[in-house]
Design a protein around this motif. Structure first.
Motif, PDB file in Angstrom:
ATOM      1  N   GLU A 145       0.825  -1.207  -0.073  1.00 27.18           N
ATOM      2  CA  GLU A 145      -0.264  -0.142  -0.003  1.00 27.18           C
ATOM      3  C   GLU A 145       0.817   1.278  -0.097  1.00 27.18           C
ATOM      4  O   GLU A 145       0.488   2.360  -0.760  1.00 27.18           O
ATOM      5  N   LYS A 146       2.002   1.190   0.558  1.00 28.61           N
ATOM      6  CA  LYS A 146       2.751   2.288   0.780  1.00 28.61           C
ATOM      7  C   LYS A 146       3.418   2.715  -0.764  1.00 28.61           C
ATOM      8  O   LYS A 146       3.524   3.686  -1.145  1.00 28.61           O
ATOM      9  N   ARG A 147       3.881   1.597  -1.091  1.00 32.95           N
ATOM     10  CA  ARG A 147       4.408   1.675  -2.478  1.00 32.95           C
ATOM     11  C   ARG A 147       3.348   2.362  -3.546  1.00 32.95           C
ATOM     12  O   ARG A 147       3.722   3.223  -4.392  1.00 32.95           O
ATOM     13  N   ALA A 148       2.213   1.752  -3.536  1.00 32.32           N
ATOM     14  CA  ALA A 148       1.038   2.261  -4.313  1.00 32.32           C
ATOM     15  C   ALA A 148       0.837   3.804  -4.210  1.00 32.32           C
ATOM     16  O   ALA A 148       0.728   4.543  -4.975  1.00 32.32           O
ATOM     17  N   ARG A 149       0.875   4.090  -2.790  1.00 34.03           N
ATOM     18  CA  ARG A 149       0.623   5.479  -2.350  1.00 34.03           C
ATOM     19  C   ARG A 149       1.579   6.476  -2.972  1.00 34.03           C
ATOM     20  O   ARG A 149       1.310   7.680  -3.669  1.00 34.03           O
ATOM     21  N   GLU A 150       2.703   5.990  -2.619  1.00 35.02           N
ATOM     22  CA  GLU A 150       3.912   6.815  -3.239  1.00 35.02           C
ATOM     23  C   GLU A 150       4.045   7.216  -4.692  1.00 35.02           C
ATOM     24  O   GLU A 150       4.440   8.047  -5.207  1.00 35.02           O
ATOM     25  N   LYS A 151       3.768   5.763  -5.297  1.00 35.21           N
ATOM     26  CA  LYS A 151       3.657   5.873  -6.870  1.00 35.21           C
ATOM     27  C   LYS A 151       2.489   7.030  -7.312  1.00 35.21           C
ATOM     28  O   LYS A 151       2.701   7.761  -8.195  1.00 35.21           O
ATOM     29  N   SER A 152       1.430   6.905  -6.736  1.00 33.48           N
ATOM     30  CA  SER A 152       0.456   7.815  -7.046  1.00 33.48           C
ATOM     31  C   SER A 152       0.477   9.246  -6.624  1.00 33.48           C
ATOM     32  O   SER A 152       0.347  10.150  -7.413  1.00 33.48           O
ATOM     33  N   GLU A 153       1.235   9.601  -5.639  1.00 33.03           N
ATOM     34  CA  GLU A 153       1.599  10.682  -5.288  1.00 33.03           C
ATOM     35  C   GLU A 153       2.764  11.544  -6.361  1.00 33.03           C
ATOM     36  O   GLU A 153       2.847  12.373  -6.561  1.00 33.03           O
ATOM     37  N   ALA A 154       3.576  10.455  -6.656  1.00 28.93           N
ATOM     38  CA  ALA A 154       4.744  10.836  -7.791  1.00 28.93           C
ATOM     39  C   ALA A 154       3.787  11.177  -9.071  1.00 28.93           C
ATOM     40  O   ALA A 154       4.459  12.254  -9.605  1.00 28.93           O
ATOM     41  N   VAL A 155       2.946  10.354  -9.324  1.00 23.38           N
ATOM     42  CA  VAL A 155       2.417  10.602 -10.794  1.00 23.38           C
ATOM     43  C   VAL A 155       1.463  12.176 -10.451  1.00 23.38           C
ATOM     44  O   VAL A 155       1.515  13.032 -11.520  1.00 23.38           O
ATOM     45  N   ARG A 156       0.998  12.280  -9.350  1.00 24.88           N
ATOM     46  CA  ARG A 156       0.276  13.550  -9.310  1.00 24.88           C
ATOM     47  C   ARG A 156       1.054  14.568  -9.227  1.00 24.88           C
ATOM     48  O   ARG A 156       1.014  15.801 -10.075  1.00 24.88           O
ATOM     49  N   ARG A 157       2.406  14.763  -8.805  1.00 26.11           N
ATOM     50  CA  ARG A 157       3.270  15.734  -8.860  1.00 26.11           C
ATOM     51  C   ARG A 157       3.724  15.859 -10.131  1.00 26.11           C
ATOM     52  O   ARG A 157       4.011  16.953 -10.510  1.00 26.11           O
ATOM     53  N   ALA A 158       4.185  14.865 -10.948  1.00 22.17           N
ATOM     54  CA  ALA A 158       4.367  15.088 -12.264  1.00 22.17           C
ATOM     55  C   ALA A 158       3.327  15.590 -13.158  1.00 22.17           C
ATOM     56  O   ALA A 158       3.779  16.264 -13.989  1.00 22.17           O
ATOM     57  N   ARG A 159       2.066  15.459 -12.975  1.00 23.30           N
ATOM     58  CA  ARG A 159       1.294  16.165 -13.596  1.00 23.30           C
ATOM     59  C   ARG A 159       0.813  17.420 -13.399  1.00 23.30           C
ATOM     60  O   ARG A 159       0.925  18.198 -14.251  1.00 23.30           O
ATOM     61  N   LYS A 160       1.217  17.924 -12.198  1.00 16.81           N
ATOM     62  CA  LYS A 160       1.074  19.200 -11.608  1.00 16.81           C
ATOM     63  C   LYS A 160       1.977  20.024 -12.220  1.00 16.81           C
ATOM     64  O   LYS A 160       2.021  20.731 -12.809  1.00 16.81           O
ATOM     65  N   GLN A 161       3.384  19.378 -12.257  1.00 15.60           N
ATOM     66  CA  GLN A 161       4.560  19.968 -12.691  1.00 15.60           C
ATOM     67  C   GLN A 161       4.342  20.105 -14.205  1.00 15.60           C
ATOM     68  O   GLN A 161       4.650  21.336 -14.773  1.00 15.60           O
ATOM     69  N   ALA A 162       3.899  19.069 -15.010  1.00 14.18           N
ATOM     70  CA  ALA A 162       3.716  19.316 -16.325  1.00 14.18           C
ATOM     71  C   ALA A 162       2.574  20.279 -16.797  1.00 14.18           C
ATOM     72  O   ALA A 162       2.807  21.008 -17.712  1.00 14.18           O
ATOM     73  N   ARG A 163       1.503  20.447 -16.139  1.00 13.65           N
ATOM     74  CA  ARG A 163       0.506  21.244 -16.186  1.00 13.65           C
ATOM     75  C   ARG A 163       1.074  22.650 -16.057  1.00 13.65           C
ATOM     76  O   ARG A 163       0.800  23.597 -16.837  1.00 13.65           O
ATOM     77  N   LYS A 164       1.785  23.008 -14.969  1.00 14.48           N
ATOM     78  CA  LYS A 164       2.383  24.205 -14.679  1.00 14.48           C
ATOM     79  C   LYS A 164       3.435  24.644 -15.704  1.00 14.48           C
ATOM     80  O   LYS A 164       3.624  25.855 -16.336  1.00 14.48           O
ATOM     81  N   GLN A 165       4.185  23.787 -16.212  1.00 17.95           N
ATOM     82  CA  GLN A 165       5.063  23.981 -17.502  1.00 17.95           C
ATOM     83  C   GLN A 165       4.396  24.524 -18.616  1.00 17.95           C
ATOM     84  O   GLN A 165       4.846  25.459 -19.357  1.00 17.95           O
ATOM     85  N   ALA A 166       3.261  23.741 -18.932  1.00 17.03           N
ATOM     86  CA  ALA A 166       2.578  23.966 -20.033  1.00 17.03           C
ATOM     87  C   ALA A 166       1.810  25.244 -19.818  1.00 17.03           C
ATOM     88  O   ALA A 166       1.748  26.099 -20.970  1.00 17.03           O
ATOM     89  N   GLN A 167       1.370  25.959 -18.800  1.00 21.96           N
ATOM     90  CA  GLN A 167       0.938  27.240 -18.674  1.00 21.96           C
ATOM     91  C   GLN A 167       1.917  28.155 -18.711  1.00 21.96           C
ATOM     92  O   GLN A 167       1.635  29.153 -19.582  1.00 21.96           O
ATOM     93  N   ARG A 168       3.201  28.097 -18.246  1.00 21.59           N
ATOM     94  CA  ARG A 168       4.150  28.873 -18.639  1.00 21.59           C
ATOM     95  C   ARG A 168       4.696  28.996 -19.978  1.00 21.59           C
ATOM     96  O   ARG A 168       5.225  30.049 -20.395  1.00 21.59           O
ATOM     97  N   GLU A 169       4.458  28.087 -20.751  1.00 20.16           N
ATOM     98  CA  GLU A 169       4.798  28.088 -22.339  1.00 20.16           C
ATOM     99  C   GLU A 169       3.722  28.612 -22.938  1.00 20.16           C
ATOM    100  O   GLU A 169       4.089  28.659 -24.413  1.00 20.16           O
ATOM    101  N   GLY A 170       2.678  28.671 -22.496  1.00 25.43           N
ATOM    102  CA  GLY A 170       1.518  29.432 -23.054  1.00 25.43           C
ATOM    103  C   GLY A 170       0.562  28.068 -23.929  1.00 25.43           C
ATOM    104  O   GLY A 170      -0.282  28.572 -24.669  1.00 25.43           O
ATOM    105  N   LEU A 171       0.848  26.915 -23.587  1.00 26.60           N
ATOM    106  CA  LEU A 171       0.069  25.740 -24.408  1.00 26.60           C
ATOM    107  C   LEU A 171      -1.396  25.692 -23.625  1.00 26.60           C
ATOM    108  O   LEU A 171      -2.206  25.128 -24.208  1.00 26.60           O
TER     109      LEU A 171
END
Length: 83
Positions: A41-67
């Motif tokens: 369960e810990k591995r699954a939670r940490e993986k989902s948190e990492a996916v969430r962080r990566a998506r948030k980071q990609a969304r912020k980057q796309a907003q900065r680039e104007g996409l």
């Protein structure tokens, strides 16, 4: 962690302390440590948190680039109290 009490206003100092604890993630960690978490369960939670962080980071980057459009600002209606 340190919070100063100004003008004997303990309520304001408590609010500041709670906000700092929330920002540091103390409450989340206390809740997580209150019960045993299986390693799988810990591995699954940490993986989902990492996916969430990566998506948030990609969304912020796309907003900065104007996409993507920038998030809309929240405006308060005049004469109405905010909840």
């Amino acid at each position: 962690m340190q919070v100063f009490v100004r003008d004997n206003n303990v309520d304001q100092a408590l609010r500041a302390l709670k906000k700092k604890l929330q920002r540091e993630g103390v409450f989340r960690e206390m809740k997580a440590r209150s019960a045993y978490e299986k390693p799988s369960e810990k591995r699954a939670r940490e993986k989902s948190e990492a996916v969430r962080r990566a998506r948030k980071q990609a969304r912020k980057q796309a907003q900065r680039e104007g996409l993507l459009p920038a998030p809309k600002k929240k405006t308060l209606a005049r004469g109405r109290p905010s909840h």
